[in-house]
Design a protein around this motif. Structure first.
Motif, mmCIF file in Angstrom:
data_model
loop_
_atom_site.group_PDB
_atom_site.id
_atom_site.type_symbol
_atom_site.label_atom_id
_atom_site.label_comp_id
_atom_site.label_asym_id
_atom_site.label_seq_id
_atom_site.Cartn_x
_atom_site.Cartn_y
_atom_site.Cartn_z
ATOM 1 N N GLU A 75 33.938 -7.063 -64.755
ATOM 2 C CA GLU A 75 34.003 -8.469 -65.177
ATOM 3 C C GLU A 75 34.945 -8.630 -66.359
ATOM 4 O OE1 GLU A 75 29.957 -9.589 -65.908
ATOM 5 O OE2 GLU A 75 29.560 -9.957 -63.801
ATOM 6 N N ASN A 147 32.978 -14.114 -56.085
ATOM 7 C CA ASN A 147 31.578 -13.997 -55.679
ATOM 8 C C ASN A 147 31.293 -12.571 -55.224
ATOM 9 O OD1 ASN A 147 28.905 -14.814 -54.886
ATOM 10 N ND2 ASN A 147 29.645 -14.925 -52.785
ATOM 11 N N CYS A 150 30.796 -10.230 -57.976
ATOM 12 C CA CYS A 150 29.683 -10.630 -58.853
ATOM 13 C C CYS A 150 30.186 -11.311 -60.137
ATOM 14 C CB CYS A 150 28.801 -9.428 -59.198
ATOM 15 S SG CYS A 150 28.059 -8.659 -57.751
ATOM 16 N N LYS A 151 31.302 -11.999 -60.052
ATOM 17 C CA LYS A 151 31.860 -12.749 -61.188
ATOM 18 C C LYS A 151 31.547 -14.231 -60.972
ATOM 19 C CE LYS A 151 35.555 -9.392 -61.758
ATOM 20 N NZ LYS A 151 37.006 -9.166 -61.785
ATOM 21 N N TYR A 152 30.265 -14.555 -61.083
ATOM 22 C CA TYR A 152 29.789 -15.878 -60.701
ATOM 23 C C TYR A 152 30.278 -16.980 -61.639
ATOM 24 C CZ TYR A 152 26.836 -12.730 -58.059
ATOM 25 O OH TYR A 152 26.401 -11.721 -57.250
ATOM 26 N N ALA A 153 30.321 -16.723 -62.938
ATOM 27 C CA ALA A 153 30.784 -17.743 -63.881
ATOM 28 C C ALA A 153 32.246 -18.085 -63.611
ATOM 29 C CB ALA A 153 30.596 -17.263 -65.314
ATOM 30 N N THR A 180 25.526 -20.795 -58.989
ATOM 31 C CA THR A 180 24.723 -21.029 -60.193
ATOM 32 C C THR A 180 23.457 -20.183 -60.161
ATOM 33 O OG1 THR A 180 25.579 -23.283 -60.348
ATOM 34 C CG2 THR A 180 23.560 -22.801 -61.568
ATOM 35 N N LYS A 183 24.397 -16.547 -60.780
ATOM 36 C CA LYS A 183 24.774 -16.347 -62.188
ATOM 37 C C LYS A 183 23.527 -16.263 -63.062
ATOM 38 C CE LYS A 183 27.231 -18.531 -66.024
ATOM 39 N NZ LYS A 183 26.090 -18.496 -66.911
ATOM 40 N N GLU A 184 22.571 -17.160 -62.827
ATOM 41 C CA GLU A 184 21.333 -17.155 -63.616
ATOM 42 C C GLU A 184 20.553 -15.861 -63.386
ATOM 43 O OE1 GLU A 184 19.446 -20.798 -62.409
ATOM 44 O OE2 GLU A 184 20.775 -22.017 -63.665
ATOM 45 N N ASP A 187 22.343 -13.097 -65.292
ATOM 46 C CA ASP A 187 22.120 -13.243 -66.735
ATOM 47 C C ASP A 187 20.724 -12.743 -67.120
ATOM 48 O OD1 ASP A 187 24.637 -14.317 -66.987
ATOM 49 O OD2 ASP A 187 23.951 -16.406 -67.121
#
Length: 196
Positions: A75, A147, A150-153, A180, A183-184, A187
């Motif tokens: 990332e 996506n 895994c770079k959702y933001a 979203t 990403k959550e 996180d």
């Protein structure tokens, strides 16, 4: 004593500068701080990225350290490369805008203008339907690649706006909801991992 530490670093395929700090105590517990930065970018804003902190026993570190840093390192590498790509595309957009402004009419004074002020003719740049479709397709490809990585933001940042593509509202809203959620989840997982 043979280790494969450096082979694991090389397998991440992320050349750059690694700053790794290791602290251990009398109970065999370790605290490891790892900070990665690509060498080709010295942007001061990117120096605010905090190091990853891991806590555990020697066995836990041996078994999970590289798995834990793989996604964050990718990332970070993606962030740097996306910033470069963003800057290049911004420069390209500025050049195109300057060319468009040269070909568009500037100020036109009305002959019957009572207040004697110049009228500014405002013309919005027109994008052909083909160009609009190409831009959308390219953006969705980037979203899919981000996506998958895994770079959702970053994928959310690239996702086209519903206001620009109202005919694609259902698809865009579905993708936004999915990204979203992912990403959550990521996180939360990173927070839990860093608490240990």
């Amino acid at each position: 004593m043979k280790t494969n530490f450096f082979e694991n670093i090389a397998s991440l395929n992320a050349p750059g500068i690694w700053k790794i700090g290791i602290q251990n105590d009398e109970n065999g517990r370790f605290v490891v701080s790892a900070l990665y930065a690509p060498t080709e970018n010295n942007d001061p804003a990117l120096k605010t990225i905090a190091p990853l902190i891991f806590k555990g026993t020697a066995t836990e570190m041996d078994e999970g350290f590289f798995e834990a840093i793989e996604k964050p390192v990718q990332e970070t590498a993606g962030l740097y490369s996306n910033l470069d790509a963003y800057r290049k595309s911004l420069e390209g957009a500025k050049k195109k805008l300057a060319q468009n402004n040269k070909s568009q009419p500037a100020k036109v004074k009305s002959e019957g203008d009572e207040d004697g002020e110049d009228d500014l003719e405002v013309t919005e740049p027109k994008v052909s339907a083909e160009e609009k479709k190409r831009i959308y397709t390219e953006a969705i490809r980037k979203v899919v690649l981000l996506n998958d990585a895994c770079k959702y933001a970053e994928a959310l940042d690239v996702l086209p706006s519903v206001t620009d593509y109202p005919e694609k509202a259902e698809e865009l809203n579905k993708r936004k909801t999915d990204l979203t959620r992912k990403k959550e989840q990521m996180d939360k997982a990173l927070q839990l991992f860093n608490q240990d």
